[in-house]
Design a protein around this motif. Structure first.
Motif, PDB file in Angstrom:
ATOM      1  N   ASN A  95      -3.826   8.329  -6.532  1.00  0.00           N
ATOM      2  CA  ASN A  95      -2.928   8.893  -5.527  1.00  0.00           C
ATOM      3  C   ASN A  95      -3.673   9.571  -4.378  1.00  0.00           C
ATOM      4  O   ASN A  95      -3.073  10.164  -3.501  1.00  0.00           O
ATOM      5  CB  ASN A  95      -1.908   9.857  -6.161  1.00  0.00           C
ATOM      6  N   ASP A  96      -5.000   9.464  -4.401  1.00  0.00           N
ATOM      7  CA  ASP A  96      -5.804   9.878  -3.244  1.00  0.00           C
ATOM      8  C   ASP A  96      -7.093   9.053  -3.290  1.00  0.00           C
ATOM      9  O   ASP A  96      -7.282   8.257  -4.214  1.00  0.00           O
ATOM     10  CB  ASP A  96      -6.085  11.384  -3.240  1.00  0.00           C
ATOM     11  N   LYS A 128       0.837  -1.211   0.000  1.00  0.00           N
ATOM     12  CA  LYS A 128       0.000   0.000   0.000  1.00  0.00           C
ATOM     13  C   LYS A 128       0.864   1.250   0.000  1.00  0.00           C
ATOM     14  O   LYS A 128       1.932   1.268   0.603  1.00  0.00           O
ATOM     15  CB  LYS A 128      -0.877   0.039   1.262  1.00  0.00           C
ATOM     16  N   GLN A 129       0.368   2.308  -0.649  1.00  0.00           N
ATOM     17  CA  GLN A 129       1.011   3.625  -0.529  1.00  0.00           C
ATOM     18  C   GLN A 129       0.411   4.390   0.646  1.00  0.00           C
ATOM     19  O   GLN A 129       1.010   5.338   1.143  1.00  0.00           O
ATOM     20  CB  GLN A 129       0.900   4.436  -1.833  1.00  0.00           C
ATOM     21  N   ASN A 130      -0.802   4.007   1.085  1.00  0.00           N
ATOM     22  CA  ASN A 130      -1.415   4.659   2.242  1.00  0.00           C
ATOM     23  C   ASN A 130      -2.264   3.627   2.991  1.00  0.00           C
ATOM     24  O   ASN A 130      -3.235   3.103   2.443  1.00  0.00           O
ATOM     25  CB  ASN A 130      -2.286   5.836   1.764  1.00  0.00           C
ATOM     26  N   GLU A 131      -1.850   3.335   4.221  1.00  0.00           N
ATOM     27  CA  GLU A 131      -2.513   2.287   5.015  1.00  0.00           C
ATOM     28  C   GLU A 131      -3.966   2.637   5.325  1.00  0.00           C
ATOM     29  O   GLU A 131      -4.866   1.830   5.121  1.00  0.00           O
ATOM     30  CB  GLU A 131      -1.786   2.093   6.358  1.00  0.00           C
ATOM     31  N   ASN A 132      -4.197   3.844   5.846  1.00  0.00           N
ATOM     32  CA  ASN A 132      -5.547   4.209   6.293  1.00  0.00           C
ATOM     33  C   ASN A 132      -6.553   4.214   5.155  1.00  0.00           C
ATOM     34  O   ASN A 132      -7.683   3.771   5.311  1.00  0.00           O
ATOM     35  CB  ASN A 132      -5.544   5.598   6.941  1.00  0.00           C
TER      36      ASN A 132
END
Ligand code: PMV
Length: 327
Positions: free
Chosen positions: A156-157, A20-24
């Motif tokens: 990316n978001d 993952k690039q962002n866990e949350n």
């Protein structure tokens, strides 16, 4: 409020999500491509009501453990927040496959919960919004919302990380013959395992390779070029598992039976039969083949496996509402 029931398929990844690039936000490092499976699915009924004092969550085929319940309640909280309601929910769910044998039920489970829950809460989300919401419950669940063959764009978001259908279920007559092998491997959750992906020395190479492999699999799908398709998906499976097996600590989902089937598939291919394998986070092997070869391969598998260990999957629709209610 309404009581709503949804059905959602599990999916098999041809290009895998691992890291993952962002866990949350559960934003993946790379985009992935999958096919919905007709033979393995989850049905879920959701109702929000003043009558429920707290959330009641039940799985009819196997009890949820505490952390699974918490994860479901967190997803209900996301739905409540979007719908601006403050009601408790009753959720009853049933998988048509045994959860204990290591088929990931999180994809079908969170896809069904997202669709049934959002409508039960009075929301009218677009297909794209549904995939974004499902992704927050479990990454691969976003791929079980659209129909047939699906791409999940890494983005990316949160807004740009969603899934959409590349082709519907009737596009190509390929099958996934899923072989259930006994799970002797210690279960490690994908969430925990993925956190360590970048510790593998193979990781930089994988991230560099992935865009090419995605283009290749899309081209193979577009041209319906089965042998090219199979070569790429097998290479991708082996690379993801090589990363898992070389991370720190190493993660090995394969059993002796997993390896035996991989070797059998290689042997059949040398005999001129176009069959390939892929494996997600578990010991079970998905044999990818053209429909015309299904009976032949089932017969060959019967030498080592019983018929109830084999599930034939055609490409399937994504999550949809059904009339049968579970309570
Ligand atoms: O979404 P999760 O946490 O169930 O992760 C799925 C990870 C793999 O099955 C290994 C790969 C994939 O893309 O489905």
């Amino acid at each position: 409020m309404n009581k709503i029931t949804a059905m959602a398929p599990a999916n098999i990844a041809f290009i895998k999500y691992w890291g993952k690039q962002n866990e949350n936000l559960r934003l993946p490092v790379n985009s992935s491509i999958s096919m919905n499976l007709s033979g393995v699915y989850t049905n879920t009924t959701v109702e929000f009501s003043h009558e429920f004092k707290s959330d009641e969550i039940k799985c009819l085929d196997k009890n949820f453990n505490h952390s699974e319940k918490i994860r479901i309640i967190q997803h209900l909280d996301r739905i409540r927040k979007l719908a601006k309601i403050n009601l408790s929910a009753r959720v009853v769910t049933r998988n048509n496959f045994p959860r204990s044998v290591g088929i990931a039920s999180s994809a079908s489970g969170f896809a069904a919960l997202t669709l049934a829950g959002s409508i039960a809460a009075g929301l009218n989300l677009s297909p794209k919004e549904l995939t974004i919401l499902a992704r927050l419950g479990s990454g691969s669940a976003c791929r079980s919302i659209p129909d047939g063959f699906v791409e999940w764009l890494a983005g990316n978001d949160s807004e740009s990380s969603y899934a959409y259908s590349l082709y519907d279920k009737n596009y190509w007559d390929i099958c996934d013959l899923l072989v259930l092998v006994s799970s002797k491997a210690k279960h490690v959750s994908t969430t925990g395992g993925m956190e360590k992906a970048a510790t593998s020395p193979l990781w930089p190479n994988r991230t560099a390779q992935i865009p090419t492999r995605i283009s290749q699999i899309k081209l193979a799908l577009k041209d319906k070029n089965f042998s090219f398709f199979g070569e790429v998906l097998e290479e991708e499976c082996l690379e993801m598992h090589a990363v898992m097996q070389s991370q720190n600590p190493p993660l090995n989902y394969w059993t002796d039976e997993t390896k035996m089937i991989m070797q059998m598939v290689g042997g059949w291919r040398r005999d001129g039969i176009a069959v390939y394998f892929t494996i997600d986070a578990g010991p079970n092997v998905h044999i990818i083949l053209e429909k015309s070869n299904v009976e032949l391969i089932k017969n060959k598998l019967r030498e080592k496996f019983s018929p109830d260990q084999m599930i034939v999957n055609n490409p399937a629709d994504g999550a949809h509402l059904i009339s049968e209610s579970l309570f």
